[in-house]
Design an enzyme around this catalytic site. Structure first.
Site, mmCIF file in Angstrom:
data_model
loop_
_atom_site.group_PDB
_atom_site.id
_atom_site.type_symbol
_atom_site.label_atom_id
_atom_site.label_comp_id
_atom_site.label_asym_id
_atom_site.label_seq_id
_atom_site.Cartn_x
_atom_site.Cartn_y
_atom_site.Cartn_z
ATOM 1 N N ASP B 472 -6.851 -3.246 -8.169
ATOM 2 C CA ASP B 472 -5.994 -4.362 -7.828
ATOM 3 C C ASP B 472 -4.892 -3.798 -6.926
ATOM 4 O O ASP B 472 -4.709 -2.585 -6.864
ATOM 5 C CB ASP B 472 -5.404 -4.914 -9.130
ATOM 6 N N LYS B 473 -4.163 -4.651 -6.222
ATOM 7 C CA LYS B 473 -3.090 -4.102 -5.400
ATOM 8 C C LYS B 473 -1.739 -4.218 -6.084
ATOM 9 O O LYS B 473 -1.133 -3.228 -6.468
ATOM 10 C CB LYS B 473 -3.057 -4.782 -4.036
ATOM 11 N N GLU B 579 10.897 -13.872 -7.604
ATOM 12 C CA GLU B 579 12.036 -14.773 -7.775
ATOM 13 C C GLU B 579 13.310 -13.995 -8.031
ATOM 14 O O GLU B 579 14.367 -14.302 -7.474
ATOM 15 C CB GLU B 579 11.797 -15.717 -8.961
ATOM 16 N N GLY B 759 -5.277 -10.281 -3.869
ATOM 17 C CA GLY B 759 -5.123 -11.690 -3.541
ATOM 18 C C GLY B 759 -4.280 -11.888 -2.305
ATOM 19 O O GLY B 759 -4.124 -13.002 -1.813
ATOM 20 N N ARG B 851 -7.539 -11.866 -0.596
ATOM 21 C CA ARG B 851 -7.580 -13.268 -1.028
ATOM 22 C C ARG B 851 -8.753 -13.533 -1.949
ATOM 23 O O ARG B 851 -9.486 -14.500 -1.778
ATOM 24 C CB ARG B 851 -7.662 -14.168 0.182
ATOM 25 N N ASN B 880 -5.286 -11.587 -13.880
ATOM 26 C CA ASN B 880 -6.367 -11.881 -12.948
ATOM 27 C C ASN B 880 -7.325 -10.702 -12.782
ATOM 28 O O ASN B 880 -8.345 -10.821 -12.139
ATOM 29 C CB ASN B 880 -5.796 -12.289 -11.588
#
Lengths: 348, 1174
Positions: B472-473, B579, B759, B851, B880
């Protein structure tokens, strides 16, 4: 209030393993860095090892051979020899008959000086004392103490007589006790055969009881071998004790007795054999063996040969490796031999 | 006050399609709502709970996440049959007629009574044990009794016993911690109306419990009141889901003001379930109308209360019914590749075993047939029994049966051909290896204070054979700590962020200085614009931009005391790091979010305190890919602030307005993402009175709707978010984790292909690829981003022809990188194009997938896993990644910022990506090497012994007896020779850590199956036959004409075989430390002692045999000859291959030895220092 420290225990065993773990303490053990020796098979070590083994083994082999050479052994196979000519065709009938004369007198020549004590063995062949049915057919409890006289669990088919009384010693092994006897004379002078201490001391003391006397032995329908004197306790029945150390291989020797005197070379020994034991029904051979001993036991050429073979093989390997190392030298630990350096274009 | 409006019910759920969302896809674009999509893909529905983080929402938030329970279709009132009735403060009535589970917990598997049956049941799942059990059973048949009953079951009993002790000890530790836990005390409301301490295990459903700050919650409770007048409470759920930030929970206004002792009423809640983010209940409060309760009203066992003086709640789920307990799941169970290969060889051994037995059976049959007539004449056979009145056969059933018995007897005698101790040895070795992996200080993460975790205990050795790493990144390659880097406001790029004020912006409140905890570098030009130095238009635009950042979020500011009494730090707590970064940035530019209460937020705007009423909040969802907030400004206007992913935002802006700005912003966005920044676009709109009214009524209707609430809310949000005026865009940097480029380089050298599945958008992915050295400038990039099947196909074909052309070019070929996006994968995965993708992807050196959705990640792993034998490893940190982690052969979870589902689904968990290097290259290599050797050795060791027994059978008329005493036979594989191989399997190292890190290529030994393959197995077996011949025949020939007895020769054989197999092991040990010495030589000594003990029992026929044997020179000469003759072939072969056909490992060993690489400082080498190879 609970101190924070144990507040995480709420989830111990729950999905959450203890999260705030302490930093592992450094120790050479936990970091797998214990001081260690790292042997490597360098040419020097390989050659030295082989050469060393060769140098050690060849003398041992020679020593063994010479020890074996010094052992004087007389082997006389008498199973066929001791049957009268006319009965050769029916050996079993001869041996099973109670009327035939089984005494057999022969003369043996001493090839070399035999220093006493000279061990007298009988050697049987094709007799499977290690057969499962045979080995199991004994009762060590019964042999050891009178109290366990009735323990004959494994002794079938020689556990009880046909009227149900217990056989002591029970079992096939005892039942088939060897019953040939030998006596020796040199120049008509009888040579004393010492039959004491032919069995292991440990067996006499601990395995065979001094209060256990033979009972109902060889009284069944089939006589297997020797009878025992019912007035002598088992611990002193040394022939039985020797016999009951079941042999490992189908060809085996058992100690019969010792001649304590020396036998001179070329002496003629007259052996009188009572040929009672039936090995004819299964083509078993019987030998009488007179042998001196050395530090490797009886006559044994194999071990010396084996040592010489292994020793010379190792020497040969040592030389072979030296030649190989000289012909195709390789620098130990040269990174250029690493597969990815040898073949840099290869699959990366 | 907002809280009084029914529409503010925080449990009103908006919708969100929680499944199959590419987390990172919108995380990069819509930071504020990144977490919204952190959903477990539907494939892993149970083991990992869906992450629903509505909890830190302000009271005024207009909706929270639809909980899973609602998703299951229970939006209506809970059916009475499915409900649990809890009478507040009335445990007697609550627990009638059915008493609910008490609050004691039990994480243990067994109780004293169930331990034995249950543990045995579990252990007999192993087929080998059933085999041994059957053989032990067969042995009890009198005709087949090869061994005495006790001896026949001893080995099995021993291995079962060791396993049982191990399991029992683990269970006992759990039991102890349960007991401590159950005996903790909590304040429970007693009948007298005061709180008294009560032990946790005695807490009943319905009782009212008071918890004070920093205490752990004893059970799942519905909040009744908190020390905060608005009913807010903060909890830390680190024990539950691993997230360290605070979550906000609320007491209902209806109960908040009631004194604890006069609480009454009825709570109807759903039956206990494992969803920690869902809760559905309603409460009948006396004198009030029925209120509904949601996940934000419940606090769960295992959480800690923070920043709240006290809370009072009523226990609704206790003990085993609590969500934390329902979620306790065991570690995943996988089988390692080595073990799969091993089973192939076990089958070969079984075939060999049957062959041996058949040989013996046939020979026994032939012998019986030939001697059929004379059986009774053989003194050692004696077919007939004369002791009975009638002559009977004694233990003889005819040639046929006796032959059949021979077969079974031989199976029983040779049973150890299947190494019984291997399975338990492997378990113990893995346990030891896991210990060392956990204790490795190089895999301890200083930042998060986490050490390595081994969750799966049966695939340690797979770590040494990995060929593909899927990573995953975000959060895995990067830290997932966001830093605001640059902004584009009104189309102007402000990215010259320099060191601004050292301490950052601060505000003064009541004489105290409040300062944001983290300072952000500011761009002086932008600062100037905010201050009005660049004209009024720029000032307004930039102010609106930062106002949007400060309002459009779900961050809760929390004041932290500092040693200085007058200085307080503002810590922005929230679920999304993006955020947080944005709010800190806003604060740095003078828009300090000071307070968030139920209905409003307080913002210090350039020194002026302003209150904004939060009128509505539209959650992030994957369709909209944006979130928005509607606030009432102090000047009376109502404003809508929106932030979201660029493509979603550009679809809802006012088309014909500010075209230049839109264009300039797009340009800026492109340059930001090329820098690897995560981008977000911010927009706003003022709502007219009419629009607001219309929106408000629709919103209220939606929040009170019983069915389809989520859909309605989504529609309302979409209606509101239109015609936006673009304010600007932000660029947030997600820093690469320490050591990532080096780690990737090391893995590449080790022959591991690293694929990044992210993603993020393509530009971001490529730029990250460059910064972590995954991509290099000499690489040829093949990009596949198509919108149709046909173009996908075409591009794949092009790529295939290009790769074959490059491969044909020979040595000068430039490496290929494949970049493919999720849209294209939709057309490729699970279609016939998959095969072509596989072909192309495997020829590429690097594959970047951008993505991609979670299930696509799993699909890509499956692409490799199903088509090759190569081992795959997936590493990720977020929900995910769960499907990919579960799909791969080895799953690794990063225990970082993102919660714990990835860890929960993983086989191993660690703190940093770069730990993969020591994990694979060092521990993986060791584990594989050790386990491979141990398995081969176990096969060899048992087979040698079986062959010795086999040769002897030929000299016993096939009567299946062994010369070795039966006790020695059964102890052979479990005692005499078991310990050294376990110790070596745990401790031996072929190479030092330093060498393995210096030459990552050494890892390929594992990929090539160098240490365990059929060739090695056959070689070992041939060696084993030679050794058995040496052991058997040297004594046989030496004692041919002697008076040796069965036991004496048996003792020689057993001692010879034990010494020989231990010397064999000793010869293969790489590193001799004192433990190895102790175990190997100790084991030989122990065997001698055991043999002596066995021969000191007068009951056994071998009494005193060993002493008699040892007293002869022949015995010692035989022993020495056996050992040398047995070892010479192996030693010579070893010397020959090591010198003339050296493996890489061998050369590296020589390097270590002769170049003195391995100085005493090995342990001091920092992991980040990887040597580039010469």
């Amino acid at each position: 209030m609970n101190p924070r420290g144990d507040s995480t225990s709420g989830s111990d065993g729950a999905p959450e393993p203890r999260r705030k773990s302490k930093k592992p303490k450094y120790s050479r053990f936990t970091q797998q860095e214990l001081p260690a020796c790292k042997p490597l098979l360098t040419p020097a070590i390989v050659v030295t090892t082989f050469a060393f083994i060769g140098i050690i083994f060849i003398p041992i082999g020679l020593l063994s051979l010479s020890a074996s050479e010094q052992v004087v052994e007389i082997v006389y196979q008498y199973d066929t020899d001791c049957i009268p000519e006319q009965l050769q065709n029916d050996k079993v009938a001869f041996i099973q008959s109670s009327k035939t004369n089984k005494t057999c007198t022969r003369t043996l020549t001493v090839p070399k000086n035999m220093e006493g004590p000279v061990h007298i063995y009988y050697e049987l062949d094709n007799f499977y004392q290690n057969h499962r049915r045979y080995v199991k057919s004994r009762s060590d409890k019964q042999l050891r103490s009178k109290a366990s006289e009735t323990v004959t669990t494994n002794c079938a088919p020689e556990a009880t007589t046909s009227d149900g009384s217990v056989i002591v010693p029970c079992g096939l092994i005892a039942w088939s006790l060897f019953n040939d006897t030998y006596s020796f004379a040199v120049n008509s002078k009888i040579i004393e055969v010492n039959k004491k201490n032919i069995a292991w001391q440990s067996d006499k003391e601990h395995k065979f009881g001094s209060d256990v006397y033979p009972k109902n032995f060889q009284m069944g329908g089939l006589i297997g071998g020797a009878k025992l004197n019912a007035s002598i306790p088992l611990s002193e029945q040394e022939d039985l004790i020797v016999w009951m150390r079941t042999a490992a291989l189908p060809r085996f020797r058992k100690l019969y007795g010792r001649i304590e005197t020396n036998l001179a070379a070329n002496e003629q020994i007259t052996v009188t054999i009572q040929n009672n034991y039936n090995t004819y029904s299964f083509e078993g051979k019987k030998n009488l063996v007179l042998s001196t001993t050395s530090w490797i036991g009886g006559k044994n050429d194999f071990l010396g040969t084996a040592y010489l073979t292994v020793g010379s093989l190792c020497l040969f390997l040592a030389i072979g490796f030296i030649i190989l190392y000289l012909l195709k030298p390789r620098t130990l630990g040269d990174p250029s031999y690493l597969s990815w350096n040898r073949n840099p274009d290869g699959h990366y | 006050m907002a809280a009084n409006r029914p529409s503010l019910n925080p449990s009103a759920p908006p919708d969100d399609d929680p499944d199959v969302l590419p987390k990172a896809a919108f995380r990069s674009r819509s930071s504020s709502s990144r977490h919204r999509a952190e959903r477990i893909p539907s494939s892993s529905s149970n083991s990992a709970v869906a992450f629903e983080r509505s909890t830190s929402k302000p009271v005024a938030s207009y909706g929270s996440k639809r909980s899973d329970s609602e998703k299951l279709g229970s939006q209506r009132e809970i059916n009475d049959d499915d409900a649990r009735f809890v009478y507040v403060n009335d445990p007697e009535r609550t627990n009638q007629p059915i008493k609910f589970a008490d609050n004691s917990i039990r994480t243990t598997k067994y109780s004293v009574l169930t331990f034995l049956p249950r543990n045995l049941f579990e252990q007999f799942h192993r087929v080998a044990y059933v085999y041994f059990l059957i053989l032990a059973g067969l042995n009890q048949v009198p005709q087949l009794g090869v061994l005495t009953p006790a001896a026949s079951i001893l080995p099995l009993a021993f291995v079962l016993g060791v396993s049982a002790v191990k399991d029992g000890y683990e269970d006992w530790r759990r039991h102890r911690s349960d007991r401590d836990e159950n005996n903790r005390t909590a304040q429970v409301l007693a009948p007298g109306g005061e709180f008294r301490p009560k032990r946790w295990k005695d807490i009943l459903v319905g009782e009212v419990v008071k918890v004070t700050a920093d205490e752990t919650l004893p059970c799942d409770m519905v909040l009744l009141a908190t020390s905060d007048p608005t009913g807010v409470a903060y909890v830390q759920t680190i024990n539950l889901d691993g997230e360290s930030n605070l979550k906000t929970r609320y007491a209902k206004q209806e109960t908040q003001s009631t004194p604890p002792e006069s609480n009454a009423g009825l709570i109807r809640c759903e039956k206990p379930n494992r969803n920690i983010y869902g809760f559905l209940a309603s409460a009948d409060v006396p004198g009030e109308k029925r209120v509904s309760l949601g996940p934000s009203n419940i606090i769960l066992r295992g959480c800690e209360l923070k920043n709240t003086r006290w809370v009072v709640g009523v226990a609704v789920y206790t003990g085993q019914d609590t969500k934390v307990m329902l979620n306790s799941s065991g570690a995943p169970s996988k089988r390692s590749r080595l073990e799969a290969h091993m089973n192939r060889e076990v089958i070969l051994l079984a075939v060999a075993l049957v062959a041996l037995c058949v040989i013996v059976t046939v020979l026994a049959g032939v012998w019986l047939a030939n001697h059929h007539d004379e059986l009774n004449d053989l003194p050692y056979y004696r077919k007939e029994d004369y002791s009975k009145r009638e002559t009977d056969t004694y233990n003889y059933y005819g040639v046929g049966w006796e032959t059949v018995f021979s077969f079974f007897k031989s199976v029983i005698l040779f049973q150890v051909m299947i190494p019984i101790a291997l399975y338990i040895s492997m378990e113990l070795v893995r346990l030891g290896q896991a210990f060392f992996m956990i204790k490795d200080k190089n895999m301890f993460d200083e930042a998060s204070k986490t050490s390595f975790q081994c969750r799966a205990l049966n695939i340690n050795e797979d770590l040494g054979q990995i060929k593909y790493v899927f990573s995953d990144k975000t959060g895995t390659l990067t830290e997932n700590k966001m830093e605001f880097r640059c902004a584009s406001v009104g189309g102007v790029d402000y990215s010259a962020a320099s060191d601004g004020e050292e301490d950052g912006h601060s505000i003064t409140v009541d004489g105290e200085t409040w300062r944001p905890k983290m300072s952000v570098k500011t761009d002086p030009e932008l600062m100037n614009a905010v201050m009005g130095g660049e004209g009024i238009e720029k000032a307004n635009r930039s102010r609106d931009f930062f106002l949007a950042l400060a309002t459009c979020n779900t961050i809760v500011p929390i004041l932290v005391d500092t040693p200085e009494p007058s200085l307080k730090l503002i810590d922005y707590q929230g679920e999304s790091p993006d955020e947080q970064a944005l709010v800190y940035a806003a604060a740095a530019y003078g828009f300090v979010l000071m307070q968030r209460t139920s209905g409003h937020i307080l913002i210090d705007v350039l020194g002026e305190r302003q209150r904004y009423d939060v009128l509505g909040l539209h959650e992030f969802d994957s369709d909209r890919k944006r979130m928005s907030v509607i606030v009432g400004s102090p000047d009376g206007t109502v404003k809508l602030f929106v932030k979201g992913a660029d493509n979603s935002m550009f679809g809802v802006i006012q088309k014909n307005l500010d075209l230049d700005i839109v264009h300039a912003t797009k340009t800026n966005l492109h340059s930001y993402s090329s820098l690897g920044l995560r981008t977000l676009v911010v927009g706003m709109r003022e709502l007219s009175e009419h629009e607001f009214k219309k929106w408000q009524s629709a919103y209220e209707n939606a929040t009170t709707a019983l069915i389809g609430r989520g859909k309605l809310l989504k529609t309302i949000a979409s209606n509101a978010e239109r015609d936006l005026r673009i304010l600007g865009a932000s660029g947030i940097e997600d820093k690469l984790q320490q050591g990532v480029p080096e780690a990737i380089e090391s893995m590449r050298q080790a022959g591991i292909k690293v694929w990044v599945l992210t993603g993020d958008k393509q530009e971001t992915a490529i730029s990250i690829g460059y910064s972590c050295k995954l991509l290099t400038s000499e690489m040829t990039q093949v990009v596949i981003n198509s919108n149709s099947r046909e173009s996908c196909k075409r591009k794949l074909q092009d790529a295939a022809s290009m790769s074959s052309r490059l491969a044909g070019a020979g040595s000068a070929k430039s490496p290929l990188a494949l970049i493919i996006d999720g849209t294209s994968l939709v057309y490729i995965l699970e279609t016939e194009l998959e095969e072509e993708l596989f072909e192309v992807a495997t020829t590429c050196d690097v594959v970047l997938c951008c993505r991609v959705a979670p299930l696509q990640k799993a699909g890509i792993v499956a692409l490799i896993k199903n088509r090759t034998d190569d081992m795959t490893l997936a590493i990720g940190d977020g929900a995910n990644d769960v499907s990919m982690i579960q799909m791969a052969d080895v799953g690794i979870g990063i225990s970082g910022q993102e919660g714990r589902q990835a860890v929960m689904a993983s086989d191993f968990a660690m703190g940093q990506f770069r730990f993969l290097v020591p994990l694979l290259l060092v521990h993986g290599h060791w584990n594989y090497q050790r386990m491979a050797y141990m398995i081969l050795y176990n096969f060899y060791r048992n087979a040698v012994f079986v062959f010795i027994l086999f040769w002897y059978v030929f000299y016993t008329e096939y009567s299946l007896i062994s010369a070795v005493s039966e006790w020695s036979s059964v102890l052979y594989s479990v005692i005499y020779t078991a310990l050294p191989t376990i110790i070596v399997g745990i401790l031996d190292k072929d190479l030092s850590r330093k060498t393995l890190l210096k030459y990552p290529q050494l890892y390929r030994a594992g990929q090539r199956d160098e240490r365990y393959n059929l060739k090695l197995f056959i070689f070992t077996m041939m060696d084993c036959i030679w050794q058995s011949i040496a052991i058997f025949y040297i004594p046989y020939l030496a004692y041919r004409h002697s008076d040796v007895d069965v036991s004496g020769l048996g003792d020689l054989w057993i001692l010879a075989v034990v010494i020989l197999v231990n010397i064999h092991l000793a010869m293969d040990v790489f590193r001799w430390n004192w433990i190895t010495h102790a175990s190997i030589w100790g084991c030989i000594a122990a065997t001698v002692i055991c043999v002596i003990i066995i021969d000191s029992i007068w009951m056994l026929p071998g009494y005193w045999a060993i002493f008699t044997m040892m007293g002869t020179g022949l015995f010692w000469l035989c022993l020495l000859d056996i050992i040398v003759a047995g070892m010479v072939p192996r030693f010579a072969t070893k010397a020959l291959t090591e010198y003339f056909w050296p493996s890489d490992v061998q050369i590296a060993r020589e390097l270590e030895k002769f170049q003195n690489l391995n100085a005493s400082t090995i342990s001091e080498i920092p992991l980040s220092t990887f040597f580039s190879h010469p």
